[in-house]
Write a protein that holds these residues in place. Structure first.
Motif: not given
Ligand SMILES: O=C(O)[C@H](O)CO
Length: 322
Positions: A57, A79-81, A104, A240, A288
């Motif tokens: 992160h 990550s997805t974001g 996800l 987020r 999270h």
């Molecule tokens: O964006 C994502 O993959 C999730 O929120 C985990 O960070």
């Protein structure tokens, strides 16, 4: 190929590693993904990598990219974001960047529904009162809000928002609303009506935040927009923490100006255990964990590894951000 691939966090599954090790040398950089020390370790060791798996992160900044060096050929985020990645800097350097698109959605949507129920049905107070021997305080404190017959407003009807609607189809919701920058073609089939943010906040019994964090969406839930919500409304954030002005939310919850909140994402992460938002009985916070399943972890690792191998061969990535 003799390429050096760095992985920014040791919690990277063997399925991905096996793919990488067939053709590249692979080095793990660090273990404590949140700690300051892990960032120091990344900075000290990142020099010279050809491929980078960013499964942390920590922000991926110009400084880190500079430290990695000009030979860096491909980056894969697990990550997805990707709001923690400086896209402008990556683009400027012409480095392809891949991410874990769509992996996800279902798991995060499951948690959104879980948080709706937990917050609306007062699970936190229920657990506190049960464990402290106060079950018999009467019945009033247990009274929550129904999902049946409610209006559910989704801020951001992307793939996660759509998965939330699909799950809620069995809950006898009266009306689904959404707001977002673009008209979503899927909305019609799902039976979701597009409205302005203001209308969504005014009419929804449940407000679910499922949009990306951008300059435009930063703190879209703030002192002003909280005032537009119903006194009985439940706010759920599975996207987020930065979408919410947390101080304003704290005040609104403390003064019971909205009914409750269920938050899987907060600011900062990890949140200190003595943070005031955690002291509220009507705020249910999880760490999270929306996308945190074993299966997702493995799928993300495989996509990341494939993207690195494709990038090293100069081929298009599976899910390119850039
Ligand atoms: O964006 C994502 O993959 C999730 O929120 C985990 O960070």
């Amino acid at each position: 190929m003799s390429f050096q691939v760095y992985i920014a966090n040791k919690r990277y599954p063997a399925v991905g590693l096996d793919l990488l090790r067939k053709t590249t040398q692979t080095t793990f950089l660090t273990y404590l993904e949140y700690g300051e020390d892990s960032l120091k370790e990344i900075k000290n060791n990142i020099k010279g990598c050809d491929g980078l798996i960013w499964n942390t992160h920590h922000p991926l900044t110009a400084e880190i990219l500079d430290l990695a060096g000009p030979q860096l050929k491909v980056i894969s985020s697990t990550s997805t974001g990707f709001d923690h990645i400086d896209l402008g800097e990556v683009k400027k350097r012409g480095i392809p960047l891949g991410y874990a698109r769509l992996v996800l959605n279902n798991s995060v949507a499951d948690v959104a529904v879980g948080l709706m129920i937990a917050a609306a049905r007062r699970f936190k107070e229920g657990v506190i009162n049960t464990e402290s021997g106060n079950w018999e305080l009467g019945t009033q404190w247990r009274l929550g809000q129904d999902i049946t017959g409610s209006t559910v407003g989704i801020v951001g009807l992307g793939s996660i928002g759509q998965a939330v609607v699909r799950r809620l189809k069995g809950f006898d919701v009266a009306k689904f609303l959404y707001c977002g920058r673009r008209e979503k073609p899927e909305a019609k089939t799902l039976g979701v009506q597009r409205v302005s943010l203001e209308q969504l906040l005014a009419e929804s019994d449940y407000v679910i935040l499922a949009c990306p964090l951008t300059d435009e969406t930063k703190e879209l839930i703030n002192a002003n927009t909280l005032k537009m919500m119903k006194k009985t409304a439940v706010l759920v954030n599975i996207a987020r923490g930065g979408l919410v002005d947390q101080d304003a939310l704290y005040e609104a919850l403390k003064e019971n100006r909205i009914f409750a909140a269920g938050l899987d994402v907060v600011t900062p992460e990890p949140i200190p255990k003595d943070h005031k938002i955690l002291s509220l009985p009507n705020c249910f916070v999880t760490p999270h964990m929306g996308g945190a399943t074993m299966s997702n972890l493995n799928t993300k690792a495989i996509i990341a590894a494939k993207n690195i191998l494709l990038g090293l061969e100069g081929k298009p990535l599976l899910y390119p951000v850039i």
